[in-house]
Scaffold this motif. Structure first.
Motif, mmCIF file in Angstrom:
data_model
loop_
_atom_site.group_PDB
_atom_site.id
_atom_site.type_symbol
_atom_site.label_atom_id
_atom_site.label_comp_id
_atom_site.label_asym_id
_atom_site.label_seq_id
_atom_site.Cartn_x
_atom_site.Cartn_y
_atom_site.Cartn_z
ATOM 1 N N LYS A 34 2.644 -3.477 6.486
ATOM 2 C CA LYS A 34 3.451 -3.064 5.381
ATOM 3 C C LYS A 34 2.948 -2.989 3.897
ATOM 4 O O LYS A 34 3.316 -2.173 3.263
ATOM 5 C CB LYS A 34 4.720 -4.017 5.283
ATOM 6 N N GLN A 35 1.959 -3.699 3.558
ATOM 7 C CA GLN A 35 1.165 -3.961 2.586
ATOM 8 C C GLN A 35 0.618 -2.402 2.478
ATOM 9 O O GLN A 35 0.451 -1.836 1.437
ATOM 10 C CB GLN A 35 0.293 -4.939 2.440
ATOM 11 N N LEU A 36 -0.328 -2.022 3.452
ATOM 12 C CA LEU A 36 -0.957 -0.864 3.601
ATOM 13 C C LEU A 36 0.010 0.337 3.373
ATOM 14 O O LEU A 36 -0.550 1.351 2.820
ATOM 15 C CB LEU A 36 -1.851 -0.711 4.857
ATOM 16 N N SER A 40 -0.266 3.104 0.489
ATOM 17 C CA SER A 40 -0.148 4.498 0.825
ATOM 18 C C SER A 40 0.837 5.315 -0.102
ATOM 19 O O SER A 40 0.215 6.191 -0.731
ATOM 20 C CB SER A 40 0.102 4.813 2.189
ATOM 21 N N LYS A 41 1.852 4.669 -0.388
ATOM 22 C CA LYS A 41 2.915 5.371 -1.146
ATOM 23 C C LYS A 41 2.690 5.349 -2.548
ATOM 24 O O LYS A 41 2.769 6.179 -3.350
ATOM 25 C CB LYS A 41 4.183 4.600 -0.824
ATOM 26 N N MET A 42 1.897 4.117 -3.111
ATOM 27 C CA MET A 42 1.416 3.942 -4.233
ATOM 28 C C MET A 42 0.461 4.981 -4.717
ATOM 29 O O MET A 42 0.258 5.533 -5.843
ATOM 30 C CB MET A 42 1.180 2.577 -4.600
ATOM 31 N N GLN A 43 -0.541 5.354 -3.778
ATOM 32 C CA GLN A 43 -1.688 6.224 -3.756
ATOM 33 C C GLN A 43 -0.996 7.540 -4.311
ATOM 34 O O GLN A 43 -1.490 8.309 -5.334
ATOM 35 C CB GLN A 43 -2.422 6.145 -2.714
ATOM 36 N N THR A 110 -5.257 5.261 4.407
ATOM 37 C CA THR A 110 -4.514 3.865 4.495
ATOM 38 C C THR A 110 -3.505 3.640 5.582
ATOM 39 O O THR A 110 -3.183 2.809 6.112
ATOM 40 C CB THR A 110 -3.887 3.774 3.072
ATOM 41 N N ARG A 111 -2.610 5.122 5.924
ATOM 42 C CA ARG A 111 -1.595 4.825 6.696
ATOM 43 C C ARG A 111 -2.174 4.776 8.012
ATOM 44 O O ARG A 111 -1.836 3.841 8.979
ATOM 45 C CB ARG A 111 -0.956 6.276 6.946
ATOM 46 N N ARG A 112 -3.665 5.051 8.521
ATOM 47 C CA ARG A 112 -3.943 4.760 9.578
ATOM 48 C C ARG A 112 -4.440 3.551 9.845
ATOM 49 O O ARG A 112 -4.572 2.876 11.084
ATOM 50 C CB ARG A 112 -5.341 5.735 9.820
ATOM 51 N N LEU A 113 -4.943 2.892 8.565
ATOM 52 C CA LEU A 113 -5.367 1.390 8.613
ATOM 53 C C LEU A 113 -4.017 0.713 9.051
ATOM 54 O O LEU A 113 -3.974 -0.326 9.611
ATOM 55 C CB LEU A 113 -5.885 1.042 7.212
#
Length: 161
Positions: A34-36, A40-43, A110-113
């Motif tokens: 969830k943090q990642l 991703s959204k913040m990026q 980041t989504r892949r992570l």
């Protein structure tokens, strides 16, 4: 307390410990996922904000350039002035495209992570089931050894007289 009771309690503790360890790892992986996803959204938002700032800077610079050209008595429609303004606009839009594509790449990574964290959590709970099963099997084996006072590895010993 008999050895059998101690063995049963030890086996139960091993099973519970294995399951709790798997659940904790799954919760941790879910939190990380969830943090990642949030990162991703913040990026994406940060890149959009930077792109908007770049376009605002362009508008401000063009207004200043037009004002300066007017101060100098130059026609803002003259070809060299127009070419200069067009080139500045082209550079600004290239900057915006670079910001957006860079953010897309970062966000995708980041989504892949985040997806990998989900897999890690699922693997942790499955591993805990295997560990619990192993603890049960070990407990049953030890019970059998205690009950029959035999081990699988014992060899027949015959007395020689």
């Amino acid at each position: 307390m008999s050895f059998l009771a101690i063995q049963a309690v030890g086996t139960a503790l091993s099973v519970v410990s294995a399951l709790n360890q798997g659940r904790a790892a799954r919760r941790e992986a879910e939190f990380n996922r969830k943090q990642l996803e949030f990162k991703s959204k913040m990026q994406k938002l940060e890149a959009s904000e930077k792109a908007n700032l770049r376009l605002r800077d362009l508008d401000s610079a063009q207004a200043s350039n037009r004002a300066f050209a007017a101060f100098l008595g130059r026609d803002p429609g003259d070809r060299s002035m127009k070419a200069f303004m067009d080139r500045q606009e082209e550079i600004a839009y290239q900057d915006v495209a670079a910001l957006e594509s860079g953010a897309l790449i970062e966000s995708s990574q980041t989504r892949r992570l985040a997806a990998m964290e989900g897999v890690r959590g699922r693997n942790a709970i499955v591993q805990s089931y295997f560990n619990a099963g192993s603890a049960i099997t070990t407990g049953l084996y030890r019970y059998h050894v205690y009950k029959t006072d035999q081990t699988v590895y014992k060899t027949d010993q015959t007395e020689t007289t």
